[in-house]
Scaffold this motif. Structure first.
Motif, PDB file in Angstrom:
ATOM      1  N   GLU A   6     -38.645 -47.288  13.508  1.00  0.00           N
ATOM      2  CA  GLU A   6     -39.172 -46.689  12.296  1.00  0.00           C
ATOM      3  C   GLU A   6     -40.233 -45.630  12.591  1.00  0.00           C
ATOM      4  O   GLU A   6     -40.250 -44.556  11.969  1.00  0.00           O
ATOM      5  CB  GLU A   6     -39.763 -47.775  11.399  1.00  0.00           C
ATOM      6  CG  GLU A   6     -40.286 -47.249  10.072  1.00  0.00           C
ATOM      7  CD  GLU A   6     -40.863 -48.363   9.214  1.00  0.00           C
ATOM      8  OE1 GLU A   6     -41.878 -48.113   8.528  1.00  0.00           O
ATOM      9  OE2 GLU A   6     -40.300 -49.479   9.239  1.00  0.00           O
ATOM     10  N   GLU A  65     -28.226 -44.127   8.374  1.00  0.00           N
ATOM     11  CA  GLU A  65     -27.675 -45.336   7.754  1.00  0.00           C
ATOM     12  C   GLU A  65     -27.560 -46.477   8.748  1.00  0.00           C
ATOM     13  O   GLU A  65     -27.450 -47.650   8.352  1.00  0.00           O
ATOM     14  CB  GLU A  65     -26.319 -45.040   7.122  1.00  0.00           C
ATOM     15  CG  GLU A  65     -26.378 -44.049   5.965  1.00  0.00           C
ATOM     16  CD  GLU A  65     -27.356 -44.462   4.862  1.00  0.00           C
ATOM     17  OE1 GLU A  65     -27.598 -45.680   4.705  1.00  0.00           O
ATOM     18  OE2 GLU A  65     -27.870 -43.576   4.162  1.00  0.00           O
ATOM     19  N   ASP A  89     -32.143 -50.076  10.394  1.00  0.00           N
ATOM     20  CA  ASP A  89     -32.210 -51.341   9.652  1.00  0.00           C
ATOM     21  C   ASP A  89     -33.565 -51.567   9.015  1.00  0.00           C
ATOM     22  O   ASP A  89     -33.875 -52.680   8.610  1.00  0.00           O
ATOM     23  CB  ASP A  89     -31.858 -52.520  10.567  1.00  0.00           C
ATOM     24  CG  ASP A  89     -32.764 -52.590  11.797  1.00  0.00           C
ATOM     25  OD1 ASP A  89     -33.699 -51.766  11.898  1.00  0.00           O
ATOM     26  OD2 ASP A  89     -32.528 -53.478  12.643  1.00  0.00           O
ATOM     27  N   GLU A 134     -36.647 -50.937   6.068  1.00  0.00           N
ATOM     28  CA  GLU A 134     -36.661 -51.121   4.618  1.00  0.00           C
ATOM     29  C   GLU A 134     -36.042 -49.943   3.871  1.00  0.00           C
ATOM     30  O   GLU A 134     -36.313 -48.787   4.165  1.00  0.00           O
ATOM     31  CB  GLU A 134     -38.118 -51.321   4.167  1.00  0.00           C
ATOM     32  CG  GLU A 134     -38.295 -51.703   2.727  1.00  0.00           C
ATOM     33  CD  GLU A 134     -39.765 -51.869   2.380  1.00  0.00           C
ATOM     34  OE1 GLU A 134     -40.079 -51.931   1.175  1.00  0.00           O
ATOM     35  OE2 GLU A 134     -40.592 -51.933   3.305  1.00  0.00           O
ATOM     36  N   ASP A 135     -35.223 -50.267   2.855  1.00  0.00           N
ATOM     37  CA  ASP A 135     -34.530 -49.225   2.088  1.00  0.00           C
ATOM     38  C   ASP A 135     -35.506 -48.262   1.415  1.00  0.00           C
ATOM     39  O   ASP A 135     -35.237 -47.066   1.312  1.00  0.00           O
ATOM     40  CB  ASP A 135     -33.621 -49.854   1.033  1.00  0.00           C
ATOM     41  CG  ASP A 135     -32.344 -50.407   1.629  1.00  0.00           C
ATOM     42  OD1 ASP A 135     -32.048 -50.067   2.792  1.00  0.00           O
ATOM     43  OD2 ASP A 135     -31.654 -51.180   0.940  1.00  0.00           O
ATOM     44  N   LYS A 136     -36.626 -48.773   0.942  1.00  0.00           N
ATOM     45  CA  LYS A 136     -37.606 -47.924   0.260  1.00  0.00           C
ATOM     46  C   LYS A 136     -38.117 -46.830   1.197  1.00  0.00           C
ATOM     47  O   LYS A 136     -38.234 -45.663   0.801  1.00  0.00           O
ATOM     48  CB  LYS A 136     -38.768 -48.782  -0.231  1.00  0.00           C
ATOM     49  CG  LYS A 136     -39.807 -48.035  -1.038  1.00  0.00           C
ATOM     50  CD  LYS A 136     -40.885 -48.987  -1.532  1.00  0.00           C
ATOM     51  CE  LYS A 136     -41.941 -48.251  -2.343  1.00  0.00           C
ATOM     52  NZ  LYS A 136     -43.014 -49.161  -2.823  1.00  0.00           N
ATOM     53  N   LYS A 193     -36.535 -45.833   3.981  1.00  0.00           N
ATOM     54  CA  LYS A 193     -35.371 -45.017   4.331  1.00  0.00           C
ATOM     55  C   LYS A 193     -35.068 -43.992   3.235  1.00  0.00           C
ATOM     56  O   LYS A 193     -34.783 -42.826   3.514  1.00  0.00           O
ATOM     57  CB  LYS A 193     -34.157 -45.923   4.570  1.00  0.00           C
ATOM     58  CG  LYS A 193     -32.960 -45.215   5.171  1.00  0.00           C
ATOM     59  CD  LYS A 193     -31.748 -46.144   5.268  1.00  0.00           C
ATOM     60  CE  LYS A 193     -32.005 -47.314   6.173  1.00  0.00           C
ATOM     61  NZ  LYS A 193     -30.760 -48.130   6.359  1.00  0.00           N
ATOM     62  N   ASN A 194     -35.156 -44.392   1.996  1.00  0.00           N
ATOM     63  CA  ASN A 194     -34.886 -43.484   0.877  1.00  0.00           C
ATOM     64  C   ASN A 194     -35.915 -42.363   0.800  1.00  0.00           C
ATOM     65  O   ASN A 194     -35.581 -41.212   0.503  1.00  0.00           O
ATOM     66  CB  ASN A 194     -34.846 -44.256  -0.428  1.00  0.00           C
ATOM     67  CG  ASN A 194     -33.590 -45.100  -0.565  1.00  0.00           C
ATOM     68  OD1 ASN A 194     -32.596 -44.858   0.111  1.00  0.00           O
ATOM     69  ND2 ASN A 194     -33.631 -46.109  -1.430  1.00  0.00           N
ATOM     70  N   LYS A 227     -35.076 -39.905   3.491  1.00  0.00           N
ATOM     71  CA  LYS A 227     -33.889 -39.134   3.099  1.00  0.00           C
ATOM     72  C   LYS A 227     -34.260 -38.087   2.056  1.00  0.00           C
ATOM     73  O   LYS A 227     -33.781 -36.945   2.100  1.00  0.00           O
ATOM     74  CB  LYS A 227     -32.805 -40.076   2.569  1.00  0.00           C
ATOM     75  CG  LYS A 227     -32.143 -40.910   3.663  1.00  0.00           C
ATOM     76  CD  LYS A 227     -31.425 -42.131   3.127  1.00  0.00           C
ATOM     77  CE  LYS A 227     -30.277 -41.800   2.214  1.00  0.00           C
ATOM     78  NZ  LYS A 227     -29.550 -43.030   1.805  1.00  0.00           N
ATOM     79  N   GLN A 260     -39.426 -43.122  -5.665  1.00  0.00           N
ATOM     80  CA  GLN A 260     -39.498 -44.562  -5.418  1.00  0.00           C
ATOM     81  C   GLN A 260     -40.670 -44.962  -4.534  1.00  0.00           C
ATOM     82  O   GLN A 260     -40.902 -46.142  -4.305  1.00  0.00           O
ATOM     83  CB  GLN A 260     -38.182 -45.033  -4.770  1.00  0.00           C
ATOM     84  CG  GLN A 260     -36.948 -44.732  -5.595  1.00  0.00           C
ATOM     85  CD  GLN A 260     -35.650 -44.960  -4.832  1.00  0.00           C
ATOM     86  OE1 GLN A 260     -35.656 -45.572  -3.765  1.00  0.00           O
ATOM     87  NE2 GLN A 260     -34.541 -44.468  -5.377  1.00  0.00           N
TER      88      GLN A 260
END
Length: 544
Positions: free
Chosen positions: A38, A123, A126, A128-130, A132-133, A136, A198
């Motif tokens: 990360e 993608e 692995d 946290e999606d928050k 990663k978003n 992006k 987000q």
């Protein structure tokens, strides 16, 4: 014989072991090994912000226009002003930290490739999606910004979203239409805005509002005459809607000079600096008598466009560049800098003004003129020095250690109001257009504009010239409005000031540098080397 057998077996083992090691080598034409970490991915994205280059360079973008004259020809400014630009010499106008990011073809596509690599790999991460978003969203914003810069310079450009390997066929790359690239950019920005909403965003990183500000500029340029010859009003509607989304979310900062020296509530997106990560716009543009570099000298072309405080232009020029005073303006030929638009005093140092307890002397033989005894090679040829962006509390010595930290502003509310005014005028809503530009004028106590029709359009364009002076807009504005030919009828002008023995001064317009116009220069050429590499798949812009 047994020793020979052992040697053969050992050799074969080494060979197979070596082959396995060779096959395990990571590919050299792509970035590997960071996508599960990360911190490394954060650092990768952070590094991509460097591709959004700030404007505190040896030569500001204005040096490529009728705003500024660079006596040192940094960034190859003279090639542009003299109409000498070709597909061969554009490659010499390199993108660095010290010159304008003018020819951005190779640099932008290299960074776009890095961003495409990010999207190909992210993608598999692995974390946290928050997080990663958010990453992006930031990368979509940066990629959209880079494509915008390509679009504004070159027009139709290739739209590349995959990663090319070293052995891929580059001859398949072709230009996409201006409108298709605009659609891609807008879609990227809309998706980025959702992703960025987000998370909490650090200062200086892309925000949802930054995506809207970029969209506002992209859609305004797309609706303009150069890119919208049929005057499709739906394009103006989209431009107006994008700007309107930010109306009343920000405010105009009360102090026009300090707007560019400190963080404030007008900035939508900017590049911020610290004592360790700084810039030297003070030293680069400082007066020669104070040991400055004197790189960015305002031209008389823009000085004469600063109104008097009653809203009238001070004077015009005849065919021989003689001054014709506007009788209704109150202009005094013996005191030409009296009672001007306050933005003039916040943006330009002129003969007789006081800066850091020093009187600027640009008259012939003055300490700040080319006849100075102090660094005359850095002295102004136009009679003026840049003051906008210059922090008066810091040294302007080119070799100073007291470097500047004021932010470079990519987007601010003042631009949004001007974008909105222009779009609403073209849609026939003159009341909304007048309201927007009068908000800007009220900030500096300039009288409101009451014009209508073509006069109002000219007022809106004039207000943009003054409000956004030296911020990097003029180069693109005169092209998208298709007034480059009209602007180029004037050479780069300066003020010749002579001081008599009794102290009286006389003021006459002089030509500082030639200007030439060719229609093909409404767009930049694609570097010839890129055309050659494509095997002819890329089609050169018309006229080159």
């Amino acid at each position: 014989m047994r020793k020979i057998k052992y040697l053969i077996v050992l050799t074969i083992s080494v060979i197979f072991t070596s082959c396995n090691n060779i096959l395990d080598i990571e590919p050299k034409d792509r970035i590997t090994g960071i996508w599960t970490n990360e911190a490394l991915v954060e650092s990768y994205v952070h590094g991509m912000y460097n591709s959004l280059q700030h404007g505190f360079c040896e030569a500001l973008w204005g040096s490529l226009t009728d705003e500024l004259h660079d006596v040192h020809n940094n960034g190859g400014a003279w090639i542009i002003q003299r109409g000498e630009l070709t597909s061969d010499n554009i490659s010499t106008l390199s993108t660095t930290t010290t010159t304008p990011s003018f020819n951005k073809w190779g640099y932008a596509y290299a960074r776009i490739r890095d961003i495409n690599e990010f999207f190909q790999q992210i993608e598999s991460s692995d974390f946290e999606d928050k997080i990663k978003n958010r990453l992006k969203g930031e990368m979509k914003f940066i990629r959209a910004y880079l494509y915008s810069e390509l679009l504004w310079r070159y027009g139709d450009v290739p739209l590349i979203t995959q990663v090319f390997a070293l052995d891929d066929d580059y001859t398949t790359v072709k230009k996409e239409s201006y409108d298709k690239v605009v659609d891609f950019i807008v879609n990227e920005l809309d998706e980025a805005a959702v992703l960025l909403s987000q998370s909490e965003i650090k200062k200086g990183r892309a925000t949802p509002d930054a995506t809207v500000a970029l969209k506002s500029r992209v859609l305004l340029y797309a609706a303009s005459p150069l890119n919208n010859p049929s005057n499709d009003l739906t394009k103006w509607e989209k431009a107006a809607e994008a700007a309107e989304a930010l109306i009343d979310k920000y405010t105009l900062y009360h102090d026009y000079k300090n707007l560019f020296l400190e963080d404030n509530n007008e900035i939508i997106f900017g590049r911020y600096f610290t004592k360790s990560i700084n810039h030297n716009i003070n030293g680069l543009s400082g007066a020669n008598s104070l040991y400055g570099g004197g790189h960015n000298h305002p031209a008389e072309n823009i000085v004469m466009d600063y109104e008097m405080i009653n809203g009238e232009l001070p004077y015009s020029l005849d065919a021989s560049n003689n001054i014709i005073a506007n009788p209704g303006s109150g202009y005094d030929p013996k005191n030409p800098y009296l009672n001007r638009d306050p933005r003039f005093y916040a943006s330009i140092l002129y003969d007789g003004c006081i800066f850091q307890d020093h009187e600027i002397e640009t008259f012939d033989g003055g300490i700040d003129s080319p006849l100075s005894s102090v660094l005359p090679w850095n002295a102004t040829m136009t009679g003026y020095y840049l003051y906008k962006f210059i922090d008066p509390s810091k040294s302007v010595n080119l070799r100073t250690d007291d470097l500047s930290t004021n932010p470079w502003i990519f987007f601010r509310y003042g631009e949004i109001l001007l974008n909105y005014a222009e779009a609403k005028f073209e849609l026939g809503d003159e009341d909304a257009a007048r309201k927007s530009i009068n908000l800007i004028r009220a900030r500096v106590n300039m009288p409101p504009v009451n014009s209508s029709g073509i006069d109002l359009r000219n007022k809106i364009r004039h207000e943009r010239r003054i409000e956004l002076a030296f911020e990097g807009h003029r180069f693109f504005d005169v092209r998208r409005w298709k007034i480059l030919e009209e602007v180029s009828t004037k050479q780069i002008l300066g003020m010749q000031i002579r001081k008599a023995q009794n102290g009286d001064k006389s003021y006459d317009i002089k030509v500082v540098a030639p200007v030439a116009y060719y229609e093909q220069h409404l767009k930049l050429p694609i570097p010839r080397t890129e055309i050659d590499k494509s095997g002819g798949a890329l089609i050169q812009n018309t006229g080159y």
